[in-house]
Enzyme design. Structure first.
Site, mmCIF file in Angstrom:
data_model
loop_
_atom_site.group_PDB
_atom_site.id
_atom_site.type_symbol
_atom_site.label_atom_id
_atom_site.label_comp_id
_atom_site.label_asym_id
_atom_site.label_seq_id
_atom_site.Cartn_x
_atom_site.Cartn_y
_atom_site.Cartn_z
ATOM 1 N N GLU A 126 0.873 -1.173 0.000
ATOM 2 C CA GLU A 126 0.000 0.000 0.000
ATOM 3 C C GLU A 126 0.908 1.221 0.000
ATOM 4 O OE1 GLU A 126 -2.772 0.242 3.278
ATOM 5 O OE2 GLU A 126 -3.550 2.169 2.539
ATOM 6 N N ARG A 170 4.997 -12.842 9.829
ATOM 7 C CA ARG A 170 5.656 -11.590 9.476
ATOM 8 C C ARG A 170 6.984 -11.499 10.215
ATOM 9 N NH1 ARG A 170 2.133 -7.652 9.447
ATOM 10 N NH2 ARG A 170 3.514 -5.923 9.837
ATOM 11 N N LYS A 221 4.000 0.308 9.625
ATOM 12 C CA LYS A 221 4.028 1.610 8.953
ATOM 13 C C LYS A 221 3.397 2.696 9.814
ATOM 14 C CE LYS A 221 3.024 0.018 4.772
ATOM 15 N NZ LYS A 221 2.478 0.026 3.415
HETATM 16 P P1 ATP Z 1 2.463 -2.543 8.228
HETATM 17 O O1 ATP Z 1 1.821 -3.635 9.034
HETATM 18 O O2 ATP Z 1 3.889 -2.322 8.485
HETATM 19 O O3 ATP Z 1 1.676 -1.277 8.221
HETATM 20 P P2 ATP Z 1 1.278 -3.475 5.862
HETATM 21 O O4 ATP Z 1 1.057 -4.932 5.933
HETATM 22 O O5 ATP Z 1 0.119 -2.597 6.062
HETATM 23 O O6 ATP Z 1 2.493 -3.095 6.768
HETATM 24 P P3 ATP Z 1 1.510 -3.413 3.055
HETATM 25 O O7 ATP Z 1 2.022 -2.318 2.211
HETATM 26 O O8 ATP Z 1 0.077 -3.735 3.019
HETATM 27 O O9 ATP Z 1 1.963 -3.059 4.520
HETATM 28 O O10 ATP Z 1 2.380 -4.726 2.858
HETATM 29 C C1 ATP Z 1 2.717 -5.246 1.609
HETATM 30 C C2 ATP Z 1 3.058 -6.692 1.754
HETATM 31 O O11 ATP Z 1 4.154 -6.843 2.656
HETATM 32 C C3 ATP Z 1 1.909 -7.482 2.328
HETATM 33 O O12 ATP Z 1 1.783 -8.668 1.593
HETATM 34 C C4 ATP Z 1 2.317 -7.744 3.738
HETATM 35 O O13 ATP Z 1 1.777 -8.938 4.207
HETATM 36 C C5 ATP Z 1 3.836 -7.784 3.641
HETATM 37 N N1 ATP Z 1 4.442 -7.397 4.913
HETATM 38 C C6 ATP Z 1 4.211 -6.271 5.622
HETATM 39 N N2 ATP Z 1 4.892 -6.270 6.773
HETATM 40 C C7 ATP Z 1 5.593 -7.436 6.807
HETATM 41 C C8 ATP Z 1 6.500 -8.038 7.744
HETATM 42 N N3 ATP Z 1 6.822 -7.428 8.885
HETATM 43 N N4 ATP Z 1 7.024 -9.240 7.433
HETATM 44 C C9 ATP Z 1 6.710 -9.851 6.276
HETATM 45 N N5 ATP Z 1 5.868 -9.342 5.353
HETATM 46 C C10 ATP Z 1 5.312 -8.153 5.608
HETATM 47 MG MG MG Z 2 -1.578 -3.764 4.611
#
Ligand code: ATP
Ligand code: MG
Length: 558
Positions: free
Chosen positions: A36, A263, A273
């Site tokens: 995102e 994760r 984020k």
């Molecule tokens: P955050 O939880 O940090 O706000 P998010 O999941 O909202 O991150 P996205 O931009 O939606 O951020 O993530 C893009 C991809 O990266 C998704 O498939 C998500 O599952 C993966 N991802 C995000 N954080 C992690 C992590 N800590 N470890 C592994 N994969 C991750």
């Molecule tokens: Mg997300």
């Protein structure tokens, strides 16, 4: 790529992919990385990038970069641009497949209409508050919305008018008609479209008044793109029935398999984020790419290499068990890469003046010093030597314990790549601080040891005449707690950044921004990408030479 790159560890996702290819379920694997664009990517995202792009690469498949951009409030083009840069920097290429969920707004709208026509979605007029009470709790079932039994025609009419902008924000939503009594709250008639007036979307401008929700968008975007394995983190496990429900209800031709993995959590930092945004907006760090940040951009500026991050992701593996990875594992990966590939340089971080009283005044020499002790191919550079030098303050002690192998009053030490010197006199300023050492050198000791004298210590030095002053930024952990939760900002490390005025050998004045080095005996450093310039050298410490923390911890904290 380094050796550790060549043998990829297997994991449960690779096993599923291999089985699906072997059975002919899929002719080729197709994954996607779906960020995102509401912040910079962090090292957790790197895990997902390496997994998705790595699988595509290893099984001759494809991986899409798809921006999950359904929430125009928090998203913007700067984030799109840096995400592209970060993925590319890590070494992955999506070729022509840079996609946006917003590319599918038209198709998603048509899918929503299709759901209504199948009697599987309805327009609901409950307020947000009412919707919450109707939803029930983990222990109590929800109640049906009074609008649940609207006719298909009425739903079609209301949804069209939502789209046309007839109703204010929050007045109505479109919901999937699933099961208000489901033990899985995600299936209690989730919202699939909401009204958003007056927002300008970075891709679609002001074309839309209604925006699809994540769960609806994600599975359909995967399906539209022909994704085979949709890899996501464990918190989406409870959303999988919804993922499958939408695709089944719409009878899509392509039904990808969602697979969840744990994760990445990393010690002494935060990987969310929301929290990273708070660190930036609250001024707790300088920017998204502050070298203390666990963002890809921060790690890059700190001096991490793409290989070191890919190796780290490989080393930690992919499982379904949540854990917090030790910082030493990440630091070990960059040390390993820079130990092998980082040119050596001399820099004195806490300078103390040495005057060699028996070295002829006005005389100077230049030594050709190898850039890497084991890699002759990395060449040599000239290092000037003359009567006045800087050494590390910590390399001298007036009265030293016997174990101290460096310079002491009356004692001898070798200057690396140069002569053996002896300290004859210690000069102090009015406050009793040592301001200068008066030493003598032995001209017979260049490149060989004097007979009968055992010189144990070797210290580094920089010519005072030719040395260049530099700002050196010493970074430490961003948090003092391994697991900053609750009042997490309280755990910020007040000493995460120390700036010192160092003196570096002249060759470093011409370093390119981003260039990485081992400063002998002190650590791995990188010329800062923003602030380093000829005539104003600025270096960031990527990581200390050895893992001093684990040694301290092993000794029981002292
Ligand atoms: P955050 O939880 O940090 O706000 P998010 O999941 O909202 O991150 P996205 O931009 O939606 O951020 O993530 C893009 C991809 O990266 C998704 O498939 C998500 O599952 C993966 N991802 C995000 N954080 C992690 C992590 N800590 N470890 C592994 N994969 C991750
Ligand atoms: Mg997300």
């Amino acid at each position: 790529m380094s050796d550790s790159d060549t043998s990829k560890k297997s994991n449960f996702i690779r096993q599923i992919v291999e089985a699906d290819l072997a059975s002919g379920k899929y002719a080729a694997v197709h994954t996607r990385f779906p960020p995102e664009p509401n912040g910079y990517l962090h090292i957790g995202h790197a895990k997902s990038i390496c997994l998705n792009f790595g699988i595509a690469e290893d099984y001759d498949g494809q991986c899409n970069l798809r921006f999950d951009d359904t929430n125009p409030h928090k998203e913007n083009l700067e984030f799109v641009r840096v995400i592209e840069e970060d993925v590319r920097w890590l070494g992955y290429d999506w070729e022509e497949r840079m996609l946006f969920a917003s590319d599918y707004f038209g198709q998603l709208h048509d899918f929503a209409v299709d759901l209504i026509q199948r009697g599987k979605a309805y327009v609901c007029d409950l307020t947000a508050e009412e919707t919450r009470t109707y939803r029930g709790t983990l222990t109590e079932p929800g109640r049906d919305s009074p609008y649940r039994e609207r006719s298909i025609d009425e739903n079609l009419d209301l949804f069209a008018r939502m789209r046309a902008g007839e109703f204010p924000d929050g007045a109505r939503v479109l919901r999937a008609k699933i099961n208000m009594a489901s033990p899985n709250i995600n299936l209690r008639d989730p919202t699939i479209y909401r009204i958003r007036h007056g927002v300008v979307h970075h891709q679609t401008g002001d074309e839309w008044r209604i925006y699809p929700m994540y769960d609806f968008t994600h599975c359909l975007s995967d399906s539209i793109e022909g994704i085979t394995h949709s890899l996501c983190t464990l918190e989406f496990e409870d959303h999988r029935p919804l993922y499958d429900w939408f695709l089944d209800a719409l009878e899509t031709r392509c039904h990808p398999q969602q697979i969840e993995f744990a994760r990445l959590n990393l010690e002494y930092t935060v990987l969310s984020k929301r929290k990273l945004t708070e660190l930036v907006d609250g001024g707790h760090v300088d920017s998204w790419d502050d070298p203390r940040m666990p963002t890809i951009a921060g790690l890059r500026r700190r001096g991490y290499t793409p290989v070191s991050i890919r190796n780290f992701c490989e080393r930690i593996g992919v499982t379904k068990a949540d854990s917090r990875v030790e910082l030493q594992i990440l630091e070990g990966c960059i040390r390993e890469d820079l130990e092998a590939h980082g040119p050596r340089r001399l820099a004195v971080l806490d300078p103390l003046k040495v005057v060699i009283t028996n070295y002829p005044e006005g005389h100077e020499e230049e030594f050709e010093v190898p850039n890497h002790p084991q890699e002759p191919s990395m060449g040599e550079r000239p290092v000037p030597f003359d009567r006045e030098l800087w050494i590390e303050r910590g390399d001298f002690m007036e009265e030293a314990p016997r174990k101290f192998k460096r310079l002491v009053t009356g004692g001898e030490v070798r200057l690396r790549n140069a002569y053996v010197i002896r300290c004859d006199e210690v000069i102090k300023d009015a406050d009793g601080e040592i301001s200068e050492l008066r030493c003598s050198y032995d001209p017979e000791t260049l490149g060989r040891n004097p007979e009968g004298r055992k010189i144990k210590g070797v210290i580094h030095w920089v010519s005072a005449t030719h040395g260049v002053s530099a700002e050196v930024r010493l970074y430490d952990r961003l948090f003092t707690a391994p697991n900053p939760e609750g009042d997490w900002l309280e755990a910020l490390n007040p000493e995460s950044l120390t700036i010192v005025k160092a003196v570096v050998e002249p060759a470093l004045a011409n370093a390119e921004p981003g260039e990485r080095f081992q400063f002998e005996r002190t650590g791995y450093f990188c010329a800062d990408r923003h602030d380093h310039a000829p005539g104003r050298p600025v270096f960031n410490r990527t990581v200390a030479l050895r893992d001093s923390w684990s040694k301290i911890a092993a000794k029981g904290g002292n």
